[in-house]
Design an enzyme around this catalytic site. Sequence first.
Site, PDB file in Angstrom:
ATOM      1  N   TYR A 152      12.806  20.843  23.832  1.00 32.98           N
ATOM      2  CA  TYR A 152      12.287  22.140  24.256  1.00 32.98           C
ATOM      3  C   TYR A 152      11.025  22.536  23.485  1.00 32.98           C
ATOM      4  O   TYR A 152      10.568  23.667  23.584  1.00 32.98           O
ATOM      5  CB  TYR A 152      13.351  23.228  24.079  1.00 32.98           C
ATOM      6  CG  TYR A 152      14.568  23.088  24.983  1.00 32.98           C
ATOM      7  CD1 TYR A 152      14.880  21.885  25.609  1.00 32.98           C
ATOM      8  CD2 TYR A 152      15.402  24.166  25.202  1.00 32.98           C
ATOM      9  CE1 TYR A 152      15.999  21.757  26.414  1.00 32.98           C
ATOM     10  CE2 TYR A 152      16.530  24.053  26.023  1.00 32.98           C
ATOM     11  CZ  TYR A 152      16.819  22.840  26.627  1.00 32.98           C
ATOM     12  OH  TYR A 152      17.923  22.723  27.428  1.00 32.98           O
ATOM     13  N   LYS A 202      23.345  11.509  20.607  1.00 34.22           N
ATOM     14  CA  LYS A 202      23.420  10.361  21.528  1.00 34.22           C
ATOM     15  C   LYS A 202      22.695   9.206  20.846  1.00 34.22           C
ATOM     16  O   LYS A 202      21.780   8.595  21.403  1.00 34.22           O
ATOM     17  CB  LYS A 202      22.789  10.774  22.874  1.00 34.22           C
ATOM     18  CG  LYS A 202      23.038   9.807  24.006  1.00 34.22           C
ATOM     19  CD  LYS A 202      24.471   9.728  24.469  1.00 34.22           C
ATOM     20  CE  LYS A 202      24.605   8.647  25.536  1.00 34.22           C
ATOM     21  NZ  LYS A 202      25.990   8.240  25.784  1.00 34.22           N
ATOM     22  N   ASP A 212      22.504  23.512  24.382  1.00 34.19           N
ATOM     23  CA  ASP A 212      22.342  24.396  25.526  1.00 34.19           C
ATOM     24  C   ASP A 212      23.494  24.137  26.518  1.00 34.19           C
ATOM     25  O   ASP A 212      24.151  25.068  27.008  1.00 34.19           O
ATOM     26  CB  ASP A 212      20.980  24.093  26.175  1.00 34.19           C
ATOM     27  CG  ASP A 212      20.552  25.126  27.188  1.00 34.19           C
ATOM     28  OD1 ASP A 212      21.327  26.058  27.445  1.00 34.19           O
ATOM     29  OD2 ASP A 212      19.445  24.995  27.731  1.00 34.19           O
ATOM     30  N   ASP A 221      27.352  26.298  27.098  1.00 34.02           N
ATOM     31  CA  ASP A 221      27.672  26.907  28.395  1.00 34.02           C
ATOM     32  C   ASP A 221      29.033  26.425  28.887  1.00 34.02           C
ATOM     33  O   ASP A 221      29.811  27.194  29.455  1.00 34.02           O
ATOM     34  CB  ASP A 221      26.605  26.560  29.444  1.00 34.02           C
ATOM     35  CG  ASP A 221      25.509  27.621  29.509  1.00 34.02           C
ATOM     36  OD1 ASP A 221      25.381  28.384  28.534  1.00 34.02           O
ATOM     37  OD2 ASP A 221      24.800  27.688  30.520  1.00 34.02           O
TER      38      ASP A 221
END
Length: 356
Positions: free
Chosen positions: A142, A193, A250, A254
């Site tokens: 981001y 990851k 993110d 959620d």
Amino acid sequence: MRKGGSAARVAVIAGDGIGKEVTPEAIKVIHAATVSARRQIEFVEFDWSADRYLKDGVTLPSGAVEMLRDEFDAILFGALGDPRVPSNQHAADILLGLRFKLDLYVNARPVELFHDRLTPLRDRKEADVKFMVFRENTEGLYAGVGGFFKKETADEIAVQEDVNSRKGVERIIRHAFEYARVRKLKRVCMSDKSNAMTFAHDLWQRVYKEVRQAYPEIESRHLYIDTLAMEVVRDPRQFDVIVTCNLFGDIISDLGAQLAGGLGLAPSGNIHPGKTSLFEPVHGSAPNIAGKGIANPLGSVLTSAMMLEFLGWNPEAEKLRSAVRSALKENYVTSDLGGDKKTVEVGDWLADRVSR
Ligand SMILES: NC(=O)c1ccc[n+]([C@@H]2O[C@H](COP(=O)([O-])OP(=O)(O)OC[C@H]3O[C@@H](n4cnc5c(N)ncnc54)[C@H](O)[C@@H]3O)[C@@H](O)[C@H]2O)c1
């Protein structure tokens, strides 16, 4: 900063849509909790929003960041987003601008089930779903580094760089361990990851292994993000604290929000410990219900509880959480949670409850 003191100054950016409806309710409840505790809290409202942008083109005025940093302890934020501004330019400038310019590197997203009936997981109780997600908030995918090559041709290439600094990775992982230590939580899970992202997440691996050495009393564990997504759903009791990068945080936060009742209830903090930090409900401006008086204010009230805790006002923060728990128990809630109450009615009820 006056953390733990008896007075605080809070900037309010209610923003657009239901942000303008839920934020006044949260302020009402904070006032009720702090007045009875003889705390002084001053709220100063700023009209940075789609209305303002459409009126004079201003998003985040020049000097705003410095003013917030120097004159306020915290920022209570509603939501930004308006169909009249399809580019979402004002939201990007204001929210992302503040996150980056105030260097709010911790995105704290608590996942806490306040009532059994709110989780989509079968046979899970309140105590089974309670963990904190720390998402790195200032870098990663981001960071806005990238570009196009041969844009809008058949040969177009788009590149988005994943930016990870040692400093950035270290401070968020350390924050997660410190949070666990202070609260005597036993488990921290770092997720990445690194099997596929062999440079960026190799750095996460190395930093994680270094930092955890300083916290021998905490059981630390690593899970790849895909495994974490499965495990959080299979058995959320395994987790106390999760720490991960911007993109994965993110998404996983959620997922966590849904396990605890969904958007209307989810709070968050954008934090730089010891500096002016910003607190916002996870939901957006919900144009589909804006102006109807039916938005759920509980997410904003739980967000306010996080803000009070950040200010060092833990008893008042707990009052807010306890009032939310009672509202859910007594089904004094808005229609998204199956009730028939209006936004203002829920706010009044909570204010009354905390001032008793
Ligand atoms: N941090 C932010 O300010 C933020 C976050 C997400 C989305 N947005 C913006 O908000 C606008 C709408 O986005 P969206 O529709 O994808 O997400 P949203 O969160 O605004 O709404 C998603 C759905 O959840 C419902 N909902 C959300 N909050 C609710 C509440 N408190 N009470 C009852 N129902 C609620 C909405 O009615 C809608 O059906 C867009 O402009 C988007 O960019 C802003």
